[in-house]
Each structure stands twice: as structure tokens, then as C-alpha cells.
Scaffold this motif. Structure first.
Motif, short mmCIF file in Angstrom:
data_model
loop_
_atom_site.label_atom_id
_atom_site.label_comp_id
_atom_site.label_asym_id
_atom_site.label_seq_id
_atom_site.Cartn_x
_atom_site.Cartn_y
_atom_site.Cartn_z
N ALA A 155 0.81 -1.22 0.00
CA ALA A 155 0.00 0.00 0.00
C ALA A 155 0.84 1.27 0.00
CB ALA A 155 -0.96 -0.01 1.19
N ASP A 156 1.79 1.41 0.91
CA ASP A 156 2.55 2.65 1.01
C ASP A 156 3.30 2.95 -0.30
OD1 ASP A 156 1.68 2.99 3.59
OD2 ASP A 156 3.50 2.17 4.52
N GLU A 157 3.93 1.92 -0.85
CA GLU A 157 4.69 2.11 -2.10
C GLU A 157 3.77 2.49 -3.25
OE1 GLU A 157 7.36 -0.57 -5.23
OE2 GLU A 157 6.77 -1.40 -3.29
N LYS A 158 2.64 1.81 -3.36
CA LYS A 158 1.72 2.09 -4.47
C LYS A 158 1.11 3.49 -4.35
CE LYS A 158 1.99 -1.88 -6.66
NZ LYS A 158 0.86 -2.76 -6.93
N LEU A 159 0.75 3.89 -3.15
CA LEU A 159 0.15 5.22 -2.97
C LEU A 159 1.16 6.34 -3.23
CD1 LEU A 159 -1.97 4.39 0.17
CD2 LEU A 159 -2.88 5.09 -2.05
N GLN A 160 2.41 6.13 -2.84
CA GLN A 160 3.44 7.12 -3.13
C GLN A 160 3.66 7.25 -4.63
OE1 GLN A 160 5.05 9.13 -0.66
NE2 GLN A 160 5.33 10.23 -2.59
N TYR A 161 3.66 6.11 -5.30
CA TYR A 161 3.80 6.11 -6.76
C TYR A 161 2.65 6.88 -7.42
CZ TYR A 161 2.93 4.05 -11.40
OH TYR A 161 2.63 3.87 -12.72
N LEU A 162 1.42 6.63 -6.96
CA LEU A 162 0.26 7.32 -7.53
C LEU A 162 0.37 8.83 -7.34
CD1 LEU A 162 -2.59 7.33 -8.79
CD2 LEU A 162 -3.50 7.01 -6.47
N GLU A 163 0.75 9.25 -6.13
CA GLU A 163 0.85 10.68 -5.86
C GLU A 163 1.98 11.31 -6.68
OE1 GLU A 163 0.86 13.81 -2.10
OE2 GLU A 163 1.41 11.72 -1.75
N ASP A 164 3.09 10.63 -6.80
CA ASP A 164 4.22 11.17 -7.56
C ASP A 164 3.87 11.36 -9.03
OD1 ASP A 164 5.73 11.18 -5.27
OD2 ASP A 164 6.88 9.38 -5.77
N THR A 165 3.26 10.34 -9.64
CA THR A 165 2.92 10.45 -11.06
C THR A 165 1.81 11.47 -11.28
OG1 THR A 165 1.44 8.53 -10.84
CG2 THR A 165 3.68 8.12 -11.64
N TYR A 166 0.86 11.53 -10.36
CA TYR A 166 -0.22 12.51 -10.46
C TYR A 166 0.35 13.93 -10.44
CZ TYR A 166 -4.31 15.26 -9.01
OH TYR A 166 -5.30 16.20 -8.91
N SER A 167 1.25 14.19 -9.52
CA SER A 167 1.82 15.54 -9.40
C SER A 167 2.70 15.87 -10.60
CB SER A 167 2.65 15.64 -8.12
OG SER A 167 1.85 15.41 -6.98
N ARG A 168 3.51 14.92 -11.01
CA ARG A 168 4.46 15.20 -12.10
C ARG A 168 3.75 15.47 -13.42
NH1 ARG A 168 7.11 11.01 -11.65
NH2 ARG A 168 6.59 9.72 -13.44
N GLY A 181 -6.71 7.62 -9.60
CA GLY A 181 -7.50 6.45 -9.89
C GLY A 181 -6.79 5.18 -9.45
N PHE A 182 -7.53 4.08 -9.48
CA PHE A 182 -6.95 2.77 -9.20
C PHE A 182 -7.68 1.77 -10.08
CE2 PHE A 182 -10.43 3.46 -6.32
CZ PHE A 182 -11.06 2.23 -6.17
N HIS A 183 -7.14 0.56 -10.17
CA HIS A 183 -7.67 -0.38 -11.16
C HIS A 183 -9.13 -0.73 -10.88
CE1 HIS A 183 -8.39 -4.47 -12.85
NE2 HIS A 183 -7.89 -3.86 -13.91
N GLY A 195 -6.34 5.06 1.08
CA GLY A 195 -5.26 6.00 0.76
C GLY A 195 -5.59 6.85 -0.45
N VAL A 196 -6.23 6.26 -1.46
CA VAL A 196 -6.65 7.03 -2.64
C VAL A 196 -7.68 8.09 -2.22
CG1 VAL A 196 -7.81 6.93 -4.87
CG2 VAL A 196 -6.15 5.16 -4.25
#
Length: 429
Positions: A155-168, A181-183, A195-196
Motif C-alpha cells: 500500500a505505502d509504495e503504491k500510494l506514493q507512486y500514484l501521488e508522484d505520477t499525479y503531481s508530475r 485512480g486505481f484499477h 489511501g486514494v
């Protein structure tokens, strides 16, 4: 670049506005004149002037749900039950995908998008950086939907990835943007979903996911939580800032009320849902409730054709069959779903219609072909008899990407085909 389009039949897609005749002026990717040119208006120096030949100019279609890079699985594993198709065919091949594969396979999809009049897509797939880079390099407009899923431990790794790509990707290039979003509920643990929802509150952002595509998906969620996927996500607080669901074939009455109350968008994918025998979404119910709707193709592995004309025809045709009412979901409503409805779901209100100050994301439809004659009703011709063969030109941000059978996306079609075939050959060895 300054472009003038003249002798045009214009369908602005503004609510209640009829067909008009006149010109469109495009300066640096923005529409500066639509319709009749005021006599006092002075024209800029044109880089190009296009005679529309009394053909139709309208906003481009918005493909509001797709998995572009799945082009490599087109016609690879058809005519199979859904779970067998996914488990035995799709998932093993997807495990072989690389970053570079996704880049090249997305370009192939973009070729199909622009040749069928799409000016934007809402994409969800692996390796988003490569997908979005392909759009930037081709000059195409893409909104990226987060695709994370996983277990509690991830969870922590996936949520950080989502936030990073969303911001970038919301600050990288004007052609691309991102949505949270999520699958889907059935592939995502509750901790990730919570977390989402927290990210949605942090960024005041809408959230999107696959939702209630199959009856078995909904039944399994009821077994886990005692509720449908929509109700679980609402309980978590996922929709405080809106969002929507892809497919939405099996929403119950309470789900529909949540979509109505939270002003969520339903994104229907009629061809994919029909081909995979998932069911027919009750679009007329959503229409009655005033729920915003859009249309997507889904991926080319399950469709297999990225063609908005076919989706529009099926969207209305299947509703007529489902309700046994030939008046169900009329053509004008369907065309609005394919344009303005998609723009709303994707956050692209700057290209939801043709008007001064809007982005120049538009298409030119050939009305002189036999399937468009006689012109008793142009909109009904587009939805009921139109085809991608009618697309003469597709423009995104004032740049022509497709015109009269030629592509202007920075790479030759033969080279894109060669790479796509090499990818699937490598995977099959």
C-alpha cells in the motif's frame, strides 16, 4: 501557427446551438473565431488556409476509457470466456511488457485514435511515463488515470507512486494531465482504496476506476463487504470531489443514487462489454437520473477496434434492444456523450465545444460521401451511418495530426507497424 478553415458547416456542440456556417480561426492552438466573421475583424497572416468544402467541423471525440498499449493483444486471444481470457492469455503476455514496448504500442493506438476522429483519450495502463511521452511526441492529448492495485503490504509504495505520477504529469506538458485512480475494487485492498480517498481530499480531486463491469465482480464484493463496489467506495469517502466509473454495467438502485448525488460520470464501453459478454449498461436509467455519461472504447485486446463511430452506434442500439424502445437514447444524446460528456469526465472543459478561447481540438467530417447523403439530419447521419472513413482531418491543439489518409505524428506508419509486430513476435518466442 495561424490556420483559417473556411466554407465550413460548423457543429459547435454548445447546448441548444444549431448548425452554423462560416469560418474557424486558429491562432497558437486556440480558437479565435467560430462562425461568421465580423466585418470589423482584421485577419492575421495565415500560415495555412483550408477550404472545408462545405464539410462538417466539430469538436473531436473523447475516448473516455482505454488501455492504449494493449494494441499488441489485438485479435490475439478472442472468443474466450472473460476469466479464461484474462488469466490464461492477457496477464501472462502483459508480464512481458517493457517500458519501450508501451511507448511504441501507444503510438500505434494514437494512429487509430486520430484516424477515427478522437482528439483525446483517458488512458489507464502500465508504465504511464512512457504512454504519456508517446502522446507528447505525437502531439496527441492524453489524460492519465491512475492504475494502482495491490495488497496491504504494497500500500505505502503504491500510494506514493500514484501521488508522484499525479503531481508530475499535471505540470509537465500542456498536452497531458493526470487524474487520481486505481484499477478496481476487486484487485485493490481496502488500505489502498482508503489511501486514494485521502489523496482525493488532499488535492480536492476526482477519482476513477473500473466499477461493476461484471455481475461476478459485484457479487464477490458483496461477499467481502456486504456492499457493492460503489457503496464501499462511497463509505470510504472516495467521491467527495467527484469522479466516475468505467463500465458501470451492474449498478443497483443505491449505486445509481450515489452517482446522482455525487455527480459522478458513467463511462460506458459498449463494444467491449458486448464482446466479453459482461452485459449492457442501463444507460437510459442513468439518463433519466441526470447522471453525466461518456463513451470509451476500452482496450484493443477486448474491443478490438478503437472506433468511436462503432461505439456510438452500439451505445444507442443496445439501449433500444435492452428497453425494447426504438426511441431510447437518441442520437443527439449519444453524440454529446462522445464529445462534451467525455470532456467533462476527463477534466477537458477547454475542448468540450467549439468557441472562441477554447482549444483547437477538432475534426473535419466528409459529408460528401454516400453514407452522409441525403443530409436530412447531420447528427443522426454521424451516429447511425457515420464511419471512420468520413474523417478527413483531425487537429489537436491547432496541429493537424491526420489529414486525408496521412499521419503527421513524428514517425512513419510503417516504422510503427514494424515495431509493434516485432514486440508481439518477441513475446511469443
Amino acid at each position: 501557427m495561424n490556420i483559417r478553415i473556411y466554407h465550413a458547416v460548423i457543429l459547435t456542440m454548445k447546448e441548444g446551438e444549431p448548425l452554423t456556417y462560416g469560418e474557424l480561426w486558429i491562432q497558437d492552438g486556440i480558437l479565435t473565431c467560430v462562425g461568421k466573421v465580423p466585418e470589423e475583424r482584421s485577419a492575421p497572416v495565415w500560415d495555412r488556409q483550408i477550404d472545408a468544402g462545405h464539410n462538417l467541423v466539430m469538436p473531436g471525440f473523447k475516448n473516455a476509457h482505454t488501455h492504449s498499449a494493449m494494441t499488441f493483444l489485438r485479435s490475439y486471444a478472442d472468443d474466450l470466456p472473460l476469466q479464461e481470457w484474462l488469466t490464461n492469455q492477457v496477464f501472462p503476455m502483459e508480464a512481458k511488457l517493457t517500458h519501450e514496448d508501451v511507448y511504441h504500442l501507444t503510438k500505434l493506438a494514437i494512429m487509430e485514435y486520430v484516424s477515427s476522429g478522437m482528439t483525446a483519450n483517458f488512458d489507464m495502463y502500465f508504465f504511464p511515463d512512457d504512454c504519456l511521452q508517446a502522446s507528447v511526441d505525437c502531439g496527441f492529448r492524453t489524460v492519465r488515470c491512475g492504475e494502482i492495485n495491490g495488497t496491504e503490504e504494497e500500500a505505502d509504495e503504491k500510494l506514493q507512486y500514484l501521488e508522484d505520477t499525479y503531481s508530475r504529469w499535471n505540470r509537465t506538458n500542456a498536452l497531458v494531465s493526470a487524474r487520481l485512480g486505481f484499477h478496481a475494487e476487486y484487485t485493490t485492498c481496502r488500505r489502498i482504496m482508503e489511501g486514494v480517498a485521502e489523496l482525493a481530499r488532499k488535492y480536492h480531486a476526482p477519482v476513477y476506476m473500473h466499477n461493476s463491469e461484471t455481475k461476478s465482480e459485484v457479487d464477490a464484493c458483496r461477499n467481502r463487504y456486504g456492499m457493492t463496489p460503489t457503496q464501499v467506495m462511497d463509505e470510504i469517502g472516495m467521491f467527495e470531489y467527484g469522479g466516475g466509473g468505467f463500465h458501470c454495467v451492474w449498478l443497483d438502485e443505491k449505486d445509481k443514487e450515489i452517482f446522482q448525488r455525487k455527480q459522478l460520470s458513467v463511462i460506458t464501453c459498449p463494444a467491449s462489454n458486448m464482446k466479453l459478454a459482461s452485459g449492457i449498461a442501463p444507460l437510459t436509467d442513468y439518463e433519466t437520473l441526470g447522471i453525466s455519461m461518456a463513451i470509451g472504447t476500452d482496450g484493443p485486446a477486448s474491443n478490438n477496434c478503437l472506433d468511436m463511430f462503432r461505439e456510438m452506434f452500439l451505445a444507442t442500439g443496445l439501449q433500444k434492444l435492452r428497453t425494447k424502445d426504438a426511441s431510447a437514447l437518441d442520437a443527439e444524446r449519444v453524440l454529446r456523450m462522445a464529445t462534451a460528456g467525455g470532456a467533462k469526465a476527463m477534466g477537458l472543459t477547454q475542448c468540450d465545444c467549439l468557441a472562441e478561447g477554447k482549444w483547437a481540438d477538432l475534426i473535419l467530417i466528409d459529408l460528401s460521401m454516400p453514407n452522409m447523403q441525403p443530409m436530412n439530419h447531420v447528427i443522426k447521419n454521424i451516429v447511425y451511418s457515420g464511419s471512420k472513413a468520413n474523417i478527413k482531418m483531425t487537429m489537436v491543439a491547432g496541429k493537424i495530426l491526420y489529414e486525408d489518409g496521412e499521419y503527421f505524428i513524428g514517425e512513419e506508419p510503417a516504422r510503427i507497424y514494424e515495431k509493434a509486430n516485432a514486440i508481439i513476435r518477441r513475446m511469443q518466442t
